[in-house]
Scaffold this motif. Sequence first.
Motif, PDB file in Angstrom:
ATOM      1  N   ASP A   1       0.814  -1.227   0.000  1.00 54.68           N
ATOM      2  CA  ASP A   1       0.000   0.000   0.000  1.00 54.68           C
ATOM      3  C   ASP A   1       0.843   1.272   0.000  1.00 54.68           C
ATOM      4  N   GLY A   2       2.172   1.129   0.003  1.00 55.23           N
ATOM      5  CA  GLY A   2       3.058   2.297  -0.038  1.00 55.23           C
ATOM      6  C   GLY A   2       3.688   2.640   1.290  1.00 55.23           C
ATOM      7  N   SER A   3       3.175   2.085   2.375  1.00 55.66           N
ATOM      8  CA  SER A   3       3.706   2.374   3.704  1.00 55.66           C
ATOM      9  C   SER A   3       4.940   1.527   3.980  1.00 55.66           C
ATOM     10  N   TRP A   4       5.559   1.785   5.134  1.00 50.68           N
ATOM     11  CA  TRP A   4       6.581   0.896   5.675  1.00 50.68           C
ATOM     12  C   TRP A   4       6.179   0.471   7.073  1.00 50.68           C
ATOM     13  N   SER A   5       6.620  -0.697   7.464  1.00 51.08           N
ATOM     14  CA  SER A   5       6.421  -1.158   8.828  1.00 51.08           C
ATOM     15  C   SER A   5       7.403  -0.443   9.755  1.00 51.08           C
ATOM     16  N   PHE A   6       7.077  -0.413  11.039  1.00 53.27           N
ATOM     17  CA  PHE A   6       7.953   0.224  12.025  1.00 53.27           C
ATOM     18  C   PHE A   6       9.359  -0.381  11.941  1.00 53.27           C
TER      19      PHE A   6
ATOM     20  N   ALA B   1       4.649   6.061  -1.468  1.00 46.96           N
ATOM     21  CA  ALA B   1       4.586   6.388  -0.037  1.00 46.96           C
ATOM     22  C   ALA B   1       3.691   7.597   0.210  1.00 46.96           C
ATOM     23  N   LEU B   2       3.794   8.606  -0.657  1.00 48.13           N
ATOM     24  CA  LEU B   2       2.950   9.791  -0.499  1.00 48.13           C
ATOM     25  C   LEU B   2       1.483   9.432  -0.670  1.00 48.13           C
ATOM     26  N   SER B   3       1.189   8.538  -1.589  1.00 53.95           N
ATOM     27  CA  SER B   3      -0.201   8.106  -1.788  1.00 53.95           C
ATOM     28  C   SER B   3      -0.766   7.479  -0.514  1.00 53.95           C
ATOM     29  N   TRP B   4       0.060   6.677   0.178  1.00 62.95           N
ATOM     30  CA  TRP B   4      -0.399   6.107   1.448  1.00 62.95           C
ATOM     31  C   TRP B   4      -0.711   7.216   2.444  1.00 62.95           C
ATOM     32  N   CYS B   5       0.160   8.210   2.513  1.00 62.52           N
ATOM     33  CA  CYS B   5      -0.058   9.332   3.433  1.00 62.52           C
ATOM     34  C   CYS B   5      -1.359  10.065   3.110  1.00 62.52           C
ATOM     35  N   LEU B   6      -1.594  10.323   1.834  1.00 63.84           N
ATOM     36  CA  LEU B   6      -2.807  11.032   1.427  1.00 63.84           C
ATOM     37  C   LEU B   6      -4.058  10.224   1.758  1.00 63.84           C
ATOM     38  N   GLU B   7      -3.983   8.924   1.553  1.00 67.53           N
ATOM     39  CA  GLU B   7      -5.141   8.073   1.843  1.00 67.53           C
ATOM     40  C   GLU B   7      -5.415   7.968   3.334  1.00 67.53           C
ATOM     41  N   ASN B   8      -4.369   8.143   4.148  1.00 67.86           N
ATOM     42  CA  ASN B   8      -4.503   7.950   5.589  1.00 67.86           C
ATOM     43  C   ASN B   8      -4.479   9.252   6.377  1.00 67.86           C
ATOM     44  N   GLN B   9      -4.502  10.376   5.695  1.00 66.94           N
ATOM     45  CA  GLN B   9      -4.563  11.663   6.394  1.00 66.94           C
ATOM     46  C   GLN B   9      -5.866  11.751   7.184  1.00 66.94           C
ATOM     47  N   TYR B  10      -5.775  12.122   8.434  1.00 64.94           N
ATOM     48  CA  TYR B  10      -6.943  12.108   9.315  1.00 64.94           C
ATOM     49  C   TYR B  10      -7.908  13.232   8.935  1.00 64.94           C
ATOM     50  N   THR B  11      -9.174  12.869   8.776  1.00 62.28           N
ATOM     51  CA  THR B  11     -10.185  13.856   8.382  1.00 62.28           C
ATOM     52  C   THR B  11     -11.365  13.928   9.344  1.00 62.28           C
ATOM     53  N   GLY B  12     -11.298  13.254  10.488  1.00 60.82           N
ATOM     54  CA  GLY B  12     -12.380  13.409  11.467  1.00 60.82           C
ATOM     55  C   GLY B  12     -12.702  12.122  12.171  1.00 60.82           C
ATOM     56  N   PRO B  13     -13.507  12.227  13.259  1.00 59.03           N
ATOM     57  CA  PRO B  13     -14.289  13.373  13.733  1.00 59.03           C
ATOM     58  C   PRO B  13     -13.580  14.270  14.746  1.00 59.03           C
ATOM     59  N   ASP B  14     -12.399  13.883  15.262  1.00 55.58           N
ATOM     60  CA  ASP B  14     -11.698  14.690  16.257  1.00 55.58           C
ATOM     61  C   ASP B  14     -11.067  15.884  15.552  1.00 55.58           C
ATOM     62  N   VAL B  15     -11.595  17.078  15.801  1.00 54.96           N
ATOM     63  CA  VAL B  15     -11.138  18.263  15.063  1.00 54.96           C
ATOM     64  C   VAL B  15      -9.683  18.609  15.362  1.00 54.96           C
ATOM     65  N   GLU B  16      -9.184  18.241  16.531  1.00 56.07           N
ATOM     66  CA  GLU B  16      -7.792  18.557  16.871  1.00 56.07           C
ATOM     67  C   GLU B  16      -6.805  17.689  16.099  1.00 56.07           C
ATOM     68  N   ALA B  17      -7.261  16.554  15.601  1.00 54.86           N
ATOM     69  CA  ALA B  17      -6.364  15.624  14.899  1.00 54.86           C
ATOM     70  C   ALA B  17      -6.392  15.810  13.387  1.00 54.86           C
ATOM     71  N   ILE B  18      -7.325  16.591  12.869  1.00 51.76           N
ATOM     72  CA  ILE B  18      -7.500  16.727  11.422  1.00 51.76           C
ATOM     73  C   ILE B  18      -6.220  17.227  10.752  1.00 51.76           C
ATOM     74  N   GLY B  19      -5.852  16.562   9.672  1.00 52.31           N
ATOM     75  CA  GLY B  19      -4.688  16.958   8.881  1.00 52.31           C
ATOM     76  C   GLY B  19      -3.451  16.143   9.146  1.00 52.31           C
ATOM     77  N   GLY B  20      -3.397  15.500  10.318  1.00 49.01           N
ATOM     78  CA  GLY B  20      -2.202  14.741  10.668  1.00 49.01           C
ATOM     79  C   GLY B  20      -2.284  13.293  10.225  1.00 49.01           C
ATOM     80  N   LEU B  21      -1.236  12.546  10.520  1.00 49.98           N
ATOM     81  CA  LEU B  21      -1.199  11.110  10.266  1.00 49.98           C
ATOM     82  C   LEU B  21      -1.188  10.413  11.624  1.00 49.98           C
ATOM     83  N   VAL B  22      -2.218   9.650  11.893  1.00 51.41           N
ATOM     84  CA  VAL B  22      -2.373   8.992  13.190  1.00 51.41           C
ATOM     85  C   VAL B  22      -1.831   7.578  13.103  1.00 51.41           C
ATOM     86  N   GLY B  23      -1.028   7.188  14.078  1.00 51.77           N
ATOM     87  CA  GLY B  23      -0.492   5.840  14.109  1.00 51.77           C
ATOM     88  C   GLY B  23      -0.397   5.318  15.518  1.00 51.77           C
TER      89      GLY B  23
END
Length: 523
Positions: free
Chosen positions: A416-421, A463-485
Amino acid sequence: MDVALELGMDGVCVFEEEPTGDYIFGGPYFRDSSPLKKEIILPSHKLEHWENSLMLDHTTPKIEKVYLRKTFPVILREFTHSFRLLSEDWSGRVSLVVYNDDKATEIASAQIEKTPIVSKKAMELEKMKGGPVSRERLIAALDLVIADGLRRQNNNPASPTYGSLFAFYDVEAKLHRTSYWNWASTQYVKMVLDAIHVPEIQKLYNKEELIASADKIGRNILKYQVKEEGHPSEGSFLVIWMRRFHSYAKWIGTSDSGVMVRWALMPLYEATGDSTYLEASKYWAVKKAEMLDDFDVLPHFYRYDEDLFNAKILDETGWDPEGHAALYEVTRENQFRESGKKFMDKHMKVFQREDGLWHRAYDWTTKENVETMRMTRGSGWAMEGLLAMNRMYPDTIYLQYAEKMAKHLQENQNEDGSWSFIFDKDPQEVSVTEKGTPLWSLLFYQLYEATGKSEYLQTARKALSWCLENQYTGPDVEAIGGLVGSTSHSMVGIREYFPSSCAYTTGFFGMAILEELKVLGSQ
């Protein structure tokens, strides 16, 4: 505390039963202890926005409640006051209490319930997921990335780290954490100062306000440069207060200062023209060059309170030449290029493996190595240094080893474009690294720019495509825009495996977006 603090506003902590023992409030900045009581006051000058630290000397006391209070002298019958909230996503109880002969009587209260908040921008971006990586989508993602960083900023003027970004947003606790990891704010500076040149961003944001926000981060960094003449880490910066459950410790980063120079101080010098940033960067580089003569391999951290260098040096120190390269690119002074080479050659002698990977650590006191653990993010810090060296010494051994390391990451990139830890392990076992994936996306864009090889561009885009697909969009307004892991290093030191997003991840994600915009613009 997600209410903006006011002069004279204290906190109150009430325990269920009368406790015994002592406590410290206000870490990492305050260390004085006081005896525990049923009700303790958390003084206004020690209160921080969002995350506060209360350390007890044992685990018996249970907290009943914590609240903020402020006393107002009321002269007339009519009384009004407005509180400023730090988040739109707020709920709580506000009470009005009258004090008469030291007796408190509640005369009114209101319970504010949380109401659902919908971000139209997040909704629009969510609709784009699964679709092509268009310029429109990249701009929309970049917009939310910039906003994520602005929400992270520590805007408490009384705080010792005023202006820095909270390194983590804890999704489970709905809390911004760790404003005292100074280096973790710096990637956002470079990203936002580059983003202000994008025409669409200029329409969405006030350029001068973005520069002012970045400048606040820079001022906080400058405040903590070691200028004590003859100090073992003179010229370097306080990079973190190392946090553990029982204590905090000030760590001066001889090498981590290099990325602060690269990602914050030199970009701010170029954006503002303020020579203070340039002089502070030169001071670090010159003093560090002197240190190189005293060590076979430069130690990682100076533990300021203990007056000693940490024995263990991590592979992550490989990013040090970023600062030298940033100085050299602006000043063209060979001394910075040469001292960067001296550092890197000494480091590579003990860290570099022939297969392209780096050992995880080296103990400069025992001369022993810790074998590579193939951590995606840690390897990325070493890769930063190799690419920085290539900018100063193009097409030499540094690029050869950078390509060797890149091959390992390419071979182990998830479908999916990501890497494992740990990049060669199953993500089901060790989790996907939301920090390492945008970092390596940016690094592969840089490798593509350095070599022109299309295979690196393909890896970066995946890798960027994975980031775009996984960018947080809600419902927690404080987290919007980031990448949650959620990994073993989610919030580094505490709260392992709790979902969170990270400030420097936000910076690297935004820089990868900007690289893709450059590529699209050139095609």
